[in-house]
Every structure is written in structure tokens, then in C-alpha cells.
Scaffold this motif. Structure first.
Motif, PDB file in Angstrom:
ATOM      1  N   THR A 159       0.836  -1.204   0.000  1.00 53.09           N
ATOM      2  CA  THR A 159       0.000   0.000   0.000  1.00 53.09           C
ATOM      3  C   THR A 159       0.869   1.252   0.000  1.00 53.09           C
ATOM      4  N   VAL A 160       1.908   1.234   0.866  1.00 57.05           N
ATOM      5  CA  VAL A 160       2.825   2.381   0.930  1.00 57.05           C
ATOM      6  C   VAL A 160       3.543   2.576  -0.402  1.00 57.05           C
ATOM      7  N   ASN A 161       4.001   1.453  -0.988  1.00 61.46           N
ATOM      8  CA  ASN A 161       4.689   1.541  -2.280  1.00 61.46           C
ATOM      9  C   ASN A 161       3.759   2.071  -3.360  1.00 61.46           C
ATOM     10  N   GLN A 162       2.494   1.599  -3.295  1.00 55.51           N
ATOM     11  CA  GLN A 162       1.522   2.067  -4.278  1.00 55.51           C
ATOM     12  C   GLN A 162       1.271   3.554  -4.125  1.00 55.51           C
ATOM     13  N   LYS A 163       1.147   3.980  -2.841  1.00 56.43           N
ATOM     14  CA  LYS A 163       0.955   5.411  -2.600  1.00 56.43           C
ATOM     15  C   LYS A 163       2.170   6.206  -3.065  1.00 56.43           C
ATOM     16  N   ALA A 164       3.365   5.662  -2.771  1.00 55.55           N
ATOM     17  CA  ALA A 164       4.590   6.339  -3.199  1.00 55.55           C
ATOM     18  C   ALA A 164       4.657   6.420  -4.723  1.00 55.55           C
ATOM     19  N   THR A 165       4.289   5.301  -5.380  1.00 65.87           N
ATOM     20  CA  THR A 165       4.291   5.286  -6.846  1.00 65.87           C
ATOM     21  C   THR A 165       3.286   6.294  -7.390  1.00 65.87           C
ATOM     22  N   THR A 166       2.093   6.320  -6.749  1.00 63.88           N
ATOM     23  CA  THR A 166       1.067   7.265  -7.186  1.00 63.88           C
ATOM     24  C   THR A 166       1.537   8.701  -7.005  1.00 63.88           C
ATOM     25  N   LEU A 167       2.147   8.971  -5.832  1.00 64.55           N
ATOM     26  CA  LEU A 167       2.662  10.311  -5.578  1.00 64.55           C
ATOM     27  C   LEU A 167       3.767  10.674  -6.566  1.00 64.55           C
ATOM     28  N   GLN A 168       4.625   9.687  -6.851  1.00 65.67           N
ATOM     29  CA  GLN A 168       5.699   9.933  -7.811  1.00 65.67           C
ATOM     30  C   GLN A 168       5.128  10.247  -9.194  1.00 65.67           C
ATOM     31  N   GLN A 169       4.102   9.462  -9.583  1.00 65.29           N
ATOM     32  CA  GLN A 169       3.472   9.714 -10.872  1.00 65.29           C
ATOM     33  C   GLN A 169       2.811  11.090 -10.892  1.00 65.29           C
ATOM     34  N   GLN A 170       2.132  11.408  -9.769  1.00 63.72           N
ATOM     35  CA  GLN A 170       1.493  12.710  -9.683  1.00 63.72           C
ATOM     36  C   GLN A 170       2.524  13.832  -9.737  1.00 63.72           C
ATOM     37  N   ASN A 171       3.662  13.602  -9.040  1.00 65.72           N
ATOM     38  CA  ASN A 171       4.729  14.602  -9.072  1.00 65.72           C
ATOM     39  C   ASN A 171       5.293  14.767 -10.476  1.00 65.72           C
ATOM     40  N   GLN A 172       5.474  13.614 -11.148  1.00 69.37           N
ATOM     41  CA  GLN A 172       5.983  13.677 -12.512  1.00 69.37           C
ATOM     42  C   GLN A 172       4.998  14.403 -13.430  1.00 69.37           C
ATOM     43  N   GLU A 173       3.719  14.064 -13.249  1.00 71.84           N
ATOM     44  CA  GLU A 173       2.691  14.727 -14.059  1.00 71.84           C
ATOM     45  C   GLU A 173       2.658  16.225 -13.751  1.00 71.84           C
ATOM     46  N   LEU A 174       2.769  16.534 -12.442  1.00 75.45           N
ATOM     47  CA  LEU A 174       2.776  17.943 -12.049  1.00 75.45           C
ATOM     48  C   LEU A 174       3.998  18.663 -12.612  1.00 75.45           C
ATOM     49  N   ASN A 175       5.167  17.985 -12.513  1.00 76.05           N
ATOM     50  CA  ASN A 175       6.388  18.581 -13.065  1.00 76.05           C
ATOM     51  C   ASN A 175       6.261  18.787 -14.568  1.00 76.05           C
ATOM     52  N   THR A 176       5.661  17.775 -15.226  1.00 74.07           N
ATOM     53  CA  THR A 176       5.463  17.892 -16.670  1.00 74.07           C
ATOM     54  C   THR A 176       4.550  19.070 -16.997  1.00 74.07           C
TER      55      THR A 176
END
Length: 311
Positions: A159-176
């Protein structure tokens, strides 16, 4: 003399009666002793037979007890749980004792005393097997608890990894999105072909045979997120046949993670004031008749495009 003779037959007669009684008494005594002996012998036979039956019954009971203990051990050791060396040694010890008792019972030559001793051994063995089974059961429960904890940790970690992955994806999307929003864009692009006279004067033309260079005039839209200062501008010029025009000034650059080749590279000083810019490009070869496409890139994104036609 004459007086004694008449008494002699009477005395003899009494003696005979006495002897008869004695003989009868002896015969009766013998008969009584005989019958008593027969009863005693018969009782002894019955006792021996009963003892033999008891021994056989006892042996059968002991064998059944050993079978039960063996099944108990097998049941305790079923499954894939890992046991300590101490429990493994105890298991081997118990099985060895059971095997020893089985061999002793199989011989069929155990006395009553030896059977009683075997009964005591089995009684102690039952105690140790019960304790061993309880230890194994406790170990199973501990393993089950540890397995549950491990699975819970795995689930939590996933769950933590999934949340981290989701946050990372969101961060990447936000950065993009931020990078996209911060990239400079053109509000207009105009392209004109020119010929160069001997005097050096430039004259705009529409014929391919006379064109020598093009001017790319563009205006950059104001953008508060864009960084003020120098920005590299990459031109990709596509000829009428669909091929990229290249020259000695050509090279590679990256757009959206894709490696592309550019025709010409320049730079502008972005001031975020809606200024217009011009990029001159001299063709290394004669222009062809047809429509050319010009694409402009900056900050990793396409900033604008246009086209021009030569007759």
C-alpha cells in the motif's frame, strides 16, 4: 476257662466293626481329598488360562496405544512448519522408543512383569508425546501469527509503495505540467523567402530558383512561469518531399523524451514582454518547388510552426 470262652467271639466282633468304621473313614477321607485336589487343579487351569488371556489382551492394548502415539506424532509433524533442532531430536527419540517397544511386543515372550514395565514406559511416552504435540501446536500458532504479521506488513508495504508510486506519478505529471506551462510559446509565426543581390540587399521572392534564405519571424507569448533570459530555439525544416533539411549546423536534441535531429539552432533573449524575434537561415542547397514546413522547439516542447510555398 469256661467263663472266658463265651466272651472271645463278642470281642472279635466288636473289633471287626471298629476296623470297618476306620476303613470307611479312611475311604471317605481319601475321596474328599481326591475331589478337593481335582477342584484345585481345575481352578489352577482356569487361572492359567485367564492369565494368558490377560497377557494377550494387555499386549493388544499396548500395541493399540503405540499405534495411537505414532499417529499423534505423524499428525503433529504434518505440514510445512519448521521446528527447532531440540524438537527434531525429541521427535527422533520418541519414535525410537516406540520402535523399541513394538519389537518387544512383537516377540510375544514378555512376562507379566515385563508387560507392566512396558505399560509404565508407554504411560511416560504418552506424556512426552502429548507435551511434544503441544509444543508443535504452539509452534504452528506462532508460525501462523508470524505469517499473518508478515502478510500484513507485505500488504502495508504494498500500500505504501503504491501510494509512493502514485505520488511519484502525480509529481511527474505535475512537473510535466509545470514544465509545459513554463515553456515559451509563439503567438504567431511568419516565414519569408529571400534572394540576395550582389549589393547584399535582400529581396523577398516566391520562386524556388531565386530563393537563397528564409527569415522566420515569430512573437513569443508572455508567460509568468517561463524563465527570463536565453532560451535555445531549434528549427526543423521539412522539404516538399517530406525529408528533413540538414546542413553542417545540424545536430540532435530531445523533445518529450524523444531524440530528434534539427536543421538549425539559435537562441533568443526572452524578456516576457511579447517581443518579436527573427531567425535567418541560409539554405546549403537550392530550394525545391513546393511547400516547406518549419517547426520551432524550445524548452523541450514544440513552441510553434508554419509553412511557406515556392513556385
Amino acid at each position: 476257662m469256661d467263663n472266658q470262652n463265651p466272651q472271645t467271639p463278642a470281642k472279635k466282633s466288636n473289633l471287626i466293626y471298629f476296623l470297618i468304621v476306620v476303613v470307611l473313614a479312611l475311604l471317605g477321607t481319601n475321596a474328599y481329598l481326591y475331589f478337593q485336589k481335582n477342584k484345585s487343579d481345575e481352578k489352577l487351569v482356569y487361572q492359567i488360562n485367564d492369565d494368558n488371556k490377560t497377557l494377550v489382551k494387555t499386549q493388544t492394548t499396548l500395541k493399540a496405544s503405540l499405534d495411537s502415539l505414532t499417529n499423534q506424532l505423524d499428525s503433529a509433524n504434518s505440514g510445512k512448519h519448521r521446528v527447532s533442532q531440540e524438537l527434531q531430536a525429541k521427535d527422533q527419540e520418541l519414535k525410537a522408543k516406540i520402535t523399541q517397544l513394538r519389537k518387544a511386543l512383537a516377540s510375544g515372550n514378555l512376562t507379566a512383569s515385563e508387560l507392566r514395565s512396558a505399560q509404565e514406559d508407554i504411560k511416560q511416552l504418552r506424556y512426552f508425546v502429548t507435551k511434544y504435540t503441544a509444543d508443535i501446536e504452539e509452534l504452528k500458532q506462532q508460525n501462523a501469527s508470524l505469517t499473518t504479521e508478515r502478510d500484513t506488513l507485505k500488504t502495508n508495504l504494498a500500500t505504501v509503495n503504491q501510494k509512493a508510486t502514485t505520488l511519484q506519478q502525480q509529481n511527474q505529471e505535475l512537473n510535466t505540467k509545470v514544465q509545459t506551462a513554463a515553456a515559451i510559446k509563439t503567438s504567431s509565426v511568419a516565414i519569408t523567402a529571400y534572394k540576395i543581390k550582389n549589393s547584399g540587399k535582400e529581396v523577398d521572392v516566391t520562386r524556388a530558383s531565386t530563393a537563397k534564405k528564409i527569415k522566420v519571424n515569430f512573437t513569443v507569448t508572455t508567460n509568468e512561469l517561463a524563465t527570463k533570459g536565453l532560451h535555445d530555439i531549434y528549427l526543423r525544416i521539412i522539404d516538399p518531399t517530406g525529408n528533413l533539411v540538414t546542413s553542417g549546423d545540424s545536430g540532435n536534441f530531445t523533445i518529450n523524451g524523444q531524440d530528434l535531429q534539427y536543421t538549425y539552432k539559435s537562441s533568443i533573449d526572452f524578456k516576457n514582454d511579447g517581443s518579436g524575434y527573427t531567425i535567418d537561415w541560409v539554405s546549403p542547397a537550392a530550394f525545391q518547388k513546393g511547400t516547406y514546413s518549419v517547426l520551432l522547439y524550445a524548452d523541450g516542447y514544440q513552441m510553434g510552426k508554419s509553412s511557406f510555398n515556392l513556385r
